[in-house]
Design an enzyme around this catalytic site. Structure first.
Site, PDB file in Angstrom:
ATOM      1  N   LYS A 100      17.817  34.469 -16.681  1.00  0.00           N
ATOM      2  CA  LYS A 100      16.708  33.524 -16.803  1.00  0.00           C
ATOM      3  C   LYS A 100      15.483  34.074 -16.085  1.00  0.00           C
ATOM      4  O   LYS A 100      15.595  34.626 -14.994  1.00  0.00           O
ATOM      5  CB  LYS A 100      17.131  32.196 -16.169  1.00  0.00           C
ATOM      6  CG  LYS A 100      16.093  31.110 -16.254  1.00  0.00           C
ATOM      7  CD  LYS A 100      16.648  29.809 -15.710  1.00  0.00           C
ATOM      8  CE  LYS A 100      16.076  29.487 -14.368  1.00  0.00           C
ATOM      9  NZ  LYS A 100      16.504  28.188 -13.845  1.00  0.00           N
ATOM     10  N   GLY A 152      15.303  21.786 -19.100  1.00  0.00           N
ATOM     11  CA  GLY A 152      14.988  22.949 -19.936  1.00  0.00           C
ATOM     12  C   GLY A 152      16.019  24.059 -19.782  1.00  0.00           C
ATOM     13  O   GLY A 152      16.495  24.630 -20.774  1.00  0.00           O
ATOM     14  N   THR A 153      16.374  24.360 -18.550  1.00  0.00           N
ATOM     15  CA  THR A 153      17.327  25.438 -18.278  1.00  0.00           C
ATOM     16  C   THR A 153      18.686  25.108 -18.903  1.00  0.00           C
ATOM     17  O   THR A 153      19.267  25.923 -19.630  1.00  0.00           O
ATOM     18  CB  THR A 153      17.499  25.613 -16.748  1.00  0.00           C
ATOM     19  OG1 THR A 153      16.211  25.822 -16.173  1.00  0.00           O
ATOM     20  CG2 THR A 153      18.423  26.740 -16.405  1.00  0.00           C
ATOM     21  N   ASP A 198       0.827  -1.229   0.000  1.00  0.00           N
ATOM     22  CA  ASP A 198       0.000   0.000   0.000  1.00  0.00           C
ATOM     23  C   ASP A 198       0.853   1.269   0.000  1.00  0.00           C
ATOM     24  O   ASP A 198       0.324   2.384   0.065  1.00  0.00           O
ATOM     25  CB  ASP A 198      -0.949  -0.002   1.206  1.00  0.00           C
ATOM     26  CG  ASP A 198      -0.206  -0.117   2.530  1.00  0.00           C
ATOM     27  OD1 ASP A 198       1.032   0.063   2.546  1.00  0.00           O
ATOM     28  OD2 ASP A 198      -0.855  -0.375   3.557  1.00  0.00           O
ATOM     29  N   GLN A 206      11.687  25.624  -2.573  1.00  0.00           N
ATOM     30  CA  GLN A 206      10.547  26.376  -2.016  1.00  0.00           C
ATOM     31  C   GLN A 206      10.981  26.938  -0.662  1.00  0.00           C
ATOM     32  O   GLN A 206      10.526  26.517   0.395  1.00  0.00           O
ATOM     33  CB  GLN A 206       9.324  25.447  -1.899  1.00  0.00           C
ATOM     34  CG  GLN A 206       8.011  26.176  -1.601  1.00  0.00           C
ATOM     35  CD  GLN A 206       7.535  27.107  -2.712  1.00  0.00           C
ATOM     36  OE1 GLN A 206       7.667  26.802  -3.869  1.00  0.00           O
ATOM     37  NE2 GLN A 206       7.002  28.269  -2.348  1.00  0.00           N
TER      38      GLN A 206
END
Ligand code: R5P
Length: 305
Positions: A193, A227-228, A34, A94
């Site tokens: 950027k 991407g960067t 599980d 974050q």
């Protein structure tokens, strides 16, 4: 010192133990059908310094839960000091509330580790050291930030990139390029950027870098979607750079990233072993760096800053 490699860092944990000349005591673990994790420490830790080695990606939340289980168990079983080596610390991007109402995830992770009784956390190239220090100042544990950039730069120098132009994809990461240039002996700089905070879309401005016929290296802390890195490599090749290397500390490398960066023109892709880079990526180890700091932490009477 008891070195406990967790399920996410068995290889790196064993390398760190070997650098220190001690036996690794691998945590026993299972994941139930599980999705819940089971963890058991296999060596008594009472009165000892328990060093838990567990990186946290991907699946970040599961790896974090396993880390919490190992740290709290070591503390409950009487470890004198608990040191968590978390070379890639999930959620470190974050580190601020960029939009109203966002969760301050890095603070939450650090707060949980503190509440479990962790004394020290060792991380490598945390996304933003300044933000991490601000968060750490509100807590009672010590976060030590090591850098894999000198190791990556040294390996690239040995592979013929001596004197190369070191670049970071944005101004915030220019310290990485600057540190690398000290080893490589060339110039350093950064791209501009912009990331749309709502869509996540990246726009990169490639100013004229005067790299025609030169070697250049893009250094970043993390490569995730690629991407960067691909945009930076493409920009350099477009301006006539002869050899371009893509180097990062944390190779999160989502599916197809290696191909994306190669297609952009990278001649070599290099990463550290804070995570497990794919096969085609040249890998350097952070184990000697971590072992060195652990030696200092356990022998110094004063708290290592
Ligand atoms: C962000 O500021 C980081 O330093 C990296 O540039 C970023 O996380 C790379 O992400 P991606 O590979 O998805 O472009």
């Amino acid at each position: 010192m008891i070195v406990i490699p967790g399920p996410a860092s068995k290889e790196l944990g064993a390398k760190i133990a070997s650098e220190l000349g001690v036996e690794p005591h691998f945590a026993e673990y299972r994941v139930f059908p599980d999705g819940e994790s089971y963890i058991r420490l296999t060596r008594a830790v009472e009165g000892e310094t328990a060093v838990i080695v567990q990186t946290t990606a991907p699946m970040q939340d599961r790896k974090l839960m396993q880390l919490y289980m190992m740290a709290s168990t070591a503390k409950e079983l009487g470890a004198r000091r608990v040191v968590c080596v978390v070379p890639y610390l999930a959620y470190s991007r974050q580190d601020k509330r960029f939009l109203d109402g966002e969760a301050l995830s890095l603070e939450l992770v650090i707060g949980i580790l503190e509440s479990l009784g962790v004394d020290d956390i060792i991380v490598v190239d945390i996304h933003n050291e300044e933000s991490m220090r601000t968060i750490q100042s509100r807590h009672n544990l010590k976060v030590h930030n090591l850098s894999a950039i000198p190791v990556l730069a040294g390996e690239l120098r040995d592979k013929g990139f001596e004197g190369a132009y070191s670049l970071s994809p944005d101004k915030g990461a220019v310290k990485l390029a600057e540190a690398a240039s000290k080893i490589l002996g060339g110039r350093y700089g950064f791209f501009e950027k912009f990331r749309d905070r709502n869509t996540g879309e990246i726009e990169m401005k490639v100013v004229d870098l005067d790299v025609e016929g030169e070697s250049a290296i893009v250094f970043d802390d993390i490569v995730s979607s690629g991407g960067t890195m691909a945009k930076a490599v493409e920009g350099l090749k477009g301006q006539g750079a002869e050899r371009v290397a893509a180097a990062c500390t944390h190779a999160l490398f989502m599916e197809g990233v290696e191909e994306k960066i190669e297609k952009a023109g990278a001649d070599i892709i290099m990463a550290s072993d804070t995570l497990c880079p794919p096969k085609g990526v040249t890998t350097v180890s952070v184990a000697p760096l971590v072992a060195n700091l652990l030696r200092k932490l356990t022998t110094s009477k004063k708290r290592v800053q």
